[in-house]
Design an enzyme around this catalytic site. Structure first.
Site, PDB file in Angstrom:
ATOM      1  CG  HIS A   1      49.886  31.969  54.388  1.00 14.74           C
ATOM      2  ND1 HIS A   1      49.282  32.743  54.889  1.00 14.74           N
ATOM      3  CD2 HIS A   1      50.719  32.870  53.307  1.00 14.74           C
ATOM      4  CE1 HIS A   1      49.007  33.998  54.603  1.00 14.74           C
ATOM      5  NE2 HIS A   1      49.881  34.199  53.740  1.00 14.74           N
TER       6      HIS A   1
ATOM      7  CE  LYS B   1      48.244  35.500  49.979  1.00 17.62           C
ATOM      8  NZ  LYS B   1      49.159  35.002  50.995  1.00 17.62           N
TER       9      LYS B   1
ATOM     10  NE  ARG C   1      44.595  37.792  50.900  1.00 18.69           N
ATOM     11  CZ  ARG C   1      43.856  37.194  52.106  1.00 18.69           C
ATOM     12  NH1 ARG C   1      42.873  36.503  51.860  1.00 18.69           N
ATOM     13  NH2 ARG C   1      44.479  37.514  53.259  1.00 18.69           N
TER      14      ARG C   1
ATOM     15  CG  ASP D   1      52.734  35.119  51.205  1.00 12.10           C
ATOM     16  OD1 ASP D   1      52.289  35.259  52.300  1.00 12.10           O
ATOM     17  OD2 ASP D   1      52.058  35.234  50.045  1.00 12.10           O
TER      18      ASP D   1
ATOM     19  CB  CYS E   1      52.516  38.166  63.277  1.00 13.40           C
ATOM     20  SG  CYS E   1      51.061  37.895  64.076  1.00 13.40           S
TER      21      CYS E   1
ATOM     22  CB  SER F   1      47.342  39.358  58.530  1.00 15.55           C
ATOM     23  OG  SER F   1      46.187  39.294  59.176  1.00 15.55           O
TER      24      SER F   1
ATOM     25  CE1 TYR G   1      45.306  47.123  45.720  1.00 11.66           C
ATOM     26  CE2 TYR G   1      45.531  45.137  47.149  1.00 11.66           C
ATOM     27  CZ  TYR G   1      45.939  46.435  46.944  1.00 11.66           C
ATOM     28  OH  TYR G   1      46.841  46.898  47.749  1.00 11.66           O
TER      29      TYR G   1
ATOM     30  NE  ARG H   1      49.130  43.733  50.461  1.00 12.42           N
ATOM     31  CZ  ARG H   1      49.196  42.666  50.792  1.00 12.42           C
ATOM     32  NH1 ARG H   1      50.339  41.755  50.666  1.00 12.42           N
ATOM     33  NH2 ARG H   1      48.142  41.917  51.474  1.00 12.42           N
TER      34      ARG H   1
HETATM   35  C1  OXD Z   1      48.116  37.789  52.594  1.00 14.80           C
HETATM   36  C2  OXD Z   1      49.176  38.284  51.668  1.00 14.80           C
HETATM   37  O1  OXD Z   1      46.993  38.347  52.777  1.00 14.80           O
HETATM   38  O2  OXD Z   1      50.034  37.771  51.447  1.00 14.80           O
HETATM   39  O3  OXD Z   1      48.328  36.809  53.348  1.00 14.80           O
HETATM   40  O4  OXD Z   1      48.676  39.188  50.822  1.00 14.80           O
HETATM   41 MN    MN Z   2      50.330  35.746  52.674  1.00 16.71          MN
END
Ligand code: OXD
Ligand code: MN
Length: 609
Positions: free
Chosen positions: A251, A231, A83, A302, A275, A273, A222, A393
């Protein structure tokens, strides 16, 4: 180029009587100038045709069908791997509505820029029309959208990630409104331009118009930049919509925990992220623990949409139907549920390819002696480069997860008992503690974060605050978002309890105090028992922590009472440093921060005095 499909058609469509949809598709086609338009039907046959096309174009490598049936590897352009937060914009009418944490540009100016970018952006390509629905189609919160894209890679990922195709187009029908989402990889095939395996553009724009509820995304193919339902719609636009309508777009993972006496509880959790959010979402308890009869189920990994439901509790749905999970670190040890989910019908992006056409990434197993790395080059363990990109991913259907909850597609969602926040904190934060009430819990979520630099003894290192893990995903002013959280208290008859967890606390020699991973289920057990009022907590100035007798440690090697005390300790000096370290965050949001949260900070100091 052709999509080889039966659904190619001239610019006009007879598939829908929704006049505003037809008009918008026609207008966008006029702007982007694709060679043809393909209305996505969402069938398995169409998926296979598009995958074959991606293989022919060099985007996909088919994987060994004996090891990964119906699965593919994609390698992106090395410049298009994640992202792009600095290129993400919230173009609200007023700058103050985007707030201090978002990039803003005046909407009319941005529209002009984007119109120039999209003009002719699909020349030589097919424009795919993807009708999609975030959430179960018959849920009161279902949100309909239509994505126009020139990327077949996006189409096949979207089929895994959400409801899409003809069934959604029919549900939109002649009158229902939809979120228009325009996407182009930004590489028109003009005279003399040869296509590449991963088309994209160095200039990227991920743009949200919250008032008119539109997304325009240019230049990237991507993940969250391109799969616009995720998102962009399910978080950034949905936050703005949910604030206006009295619900919450978060989230958060959603999971269930069933006790040996058959009582089922559900919780949601938000983490910055790195964690272990995916590992927790899909957690399958270790054998020695399952024997006692506790079971976990997965609803979402997510995103959670939450609203005050008929039971009086907050109800949650997962707006997605698939996982777009980070591969590195995922293994049969850390996350067997994810491994099973991605066993077939999965798209891997930017992982390494083994000699027998299977996949590999760091943390999966001992490295093989030879691989093709994510850039397509030969790789050996001593070459000094990672084999998989750190943000590589897997796109896998959620329904393939072995412990998927029977209610995961229930339109009424699942009733939530607990909300969990957390962060990666080597010091200060106990393994688990419970907020005193909703407002205190909102304060914990608002100030959560992960430590990014090591602390000097007794101090707190630099903490990157990531309120509710929403920093890159809140589609409006973060201060107003906190106010919305505080207001929700008035709408929910049976409030969930709020907790904070930290799997990453270390001792003086830098060793983790808690084994983590699948043992984290023991923390969830304590949380659920607290919600059910079955056990008392130990009151400290920061909240309630567990008593040793109430916390199941049976079967964890070497985790005795002194280790427990160290993992749970509240230390005044660390918390004074924590409060000081929150200063920058409070200053950045000073003008918009609700008074209640400033007051929470003062109450915390008073409790410690
Ligand atoms: C993020 C994802 O970046 O879920 O939170 O890809
Ligand atoms: Mn996410």
């Amino acid at each position: 180029m052709t999509s080889g499909s039966t659904q190619e058609m001239p610019l006009k469509s007879s598939l829908t009587e929704n006049q505003s949809l037809v008009t918008w598709v026609e207008e966008m086609a006029e702007l982007c100038k694709p060679d043809q338009i393909h209305w996505i039907d969402g069938s398995d046959g169409e998926w296979s045709q598009l995958c074959n096309l991606l293989v022919a174009q060099g985007t996909f490598t088919p994987l060994n069908p004996a090891k990964h049936p119906n699965s593919f590897l994609a390698r992106s352009n090395p410049s298009d791997v994640a992202r792009v937060e600095d290129r993400t914009f919230i173009c609200s009418l007023r700058e103050s509505d985007a707030g201090a944490t978002n990039n803003w540009s005046p909407p009319e100016m941005m529209r002009k820029t984007l119109t120039e970018k999209f003009d002719g952006s699909m020349v030589g390509r097919t424009m795919y029309v993807i009708p999609f629905c975030m959430g179960p189609i018959d849920s009161p919160l279902a949100m309909f959208g239509v994505q126009l894209t020139d990327s077949p890679y996006v189409c096949v990922n979207m089929k895994i990630m959400c409801h899409m195709g003809t069934k959604v187009l029919n549900a939109i029908g002649p009158n229902r409104s939809f979120v228009p989402c325009l996407h182009s990889v930004g590489m028109p095939l003009k005279e003399g331009v040869r296509d590449v395996a991963w088309p994209c553009n160095d200039e990227k724009y991920i743009v949200h118009f919250p008032e008119s509820r539109e997304v325009w995304s240019y230049g990237s193919g991507y993940g969250g930049n391109a799969l616009l339902g995720k998102k962009c719609v399910a978080l950034r636009l949905a936050t703005a919509i949910s604030r206006d309508q009295g619900w919450m777009a978060e989230h958060m993972l959603i999971m269930g925990l069933e006790s040996p006496d058959g009582i089922k509880s559900y919780l949601t959790a938000a983490f910055p992220s790195q964690c272990g959010k995916t590992n927790l979402a899909m957690l399958i308890p270790p054998e020695h623990y399952t024997k006692r009869g506790w079971k976990t189920t997965l609803v979402g990994d997510d995103i959670a949409w939450l609203w005050p439901g008929e039971t009086g509790k907050l109800h949650a749905i997962n707006p997605e139907t698939g996982f777009f999970g980070v591969a590195p670190g995922t293994s049969w040890h850390s996350n067997p549920g994810a491994m099973e989910a991605m066993a077939s019908n999965t798209i891997f992006t930017n992982v390494a390819l083994t000699d027998d056409h299977s996949v590999w990434w760091e943390g999966l197993s001992d490295p093989p002696s030879h691989l093709i790395d994510w850039t397509g080059k030969d790789w050996t363990p001593d070459c000094g480069r990672p084999a998989a990109h750190p943000n590589s991913r897997f796109t896998a259907p959620a329904g393939q997860c072995p412990n998927i909850d029977p209610a995961w597609q229930d339109p009424q969602g699942v009733p939530i008992d607990a909300i969990v926040f957390g962060g990666r904190r080597p010091s200060t934060m106990p393994l688990v503690f419970q907020a005193f009430d909703w407002t205190h819990g909102v304060f914990l979520g608002a100030t959560q974060g992960s430590e990014t630099t090591a602390a000097a003894t007794g101090a707190v290192g630099h903490v990157r605050r990531d309120p509710m893990a929403m920093l890159p995903f809140c589609g409006y002013n973060m201060g107003d978002y906190f106010a919305h959280w505080l207001n929700m208290r008035k709408l929910i008859r049976q409030l969930p309890r709020i907790f904070h967890v930290n799997w990453f606390r270390k001792n003086e020699s830098g060793k983790f105090l808690w084994p983590g991973f699948r043992e984290n289920v023991r923390v969830l057990e304590w949380i659920v028992k607290r919600c059910q009022g079955r056990i008392a907590g130990h009151e400290t100035p920061i909240g309630w922590t567990p008593h040793f007798v109430d916390f199941d440690t049976d079967g964890i090697d070497g985790f005795d009472e002194s280790q427990f005390d160290a993992a749970m300790a509240f230390r005044q000096n660390e918390w004074l440093a924590e409060i000081t370290s929150q200063n920058d965050f409070f200053l950045k949001l000073y003008h918009d921060m609700p008074k209640e949260l400033l007051c929470q900070r003062e109450l915390l100091m008073a409790r410690m005095a």
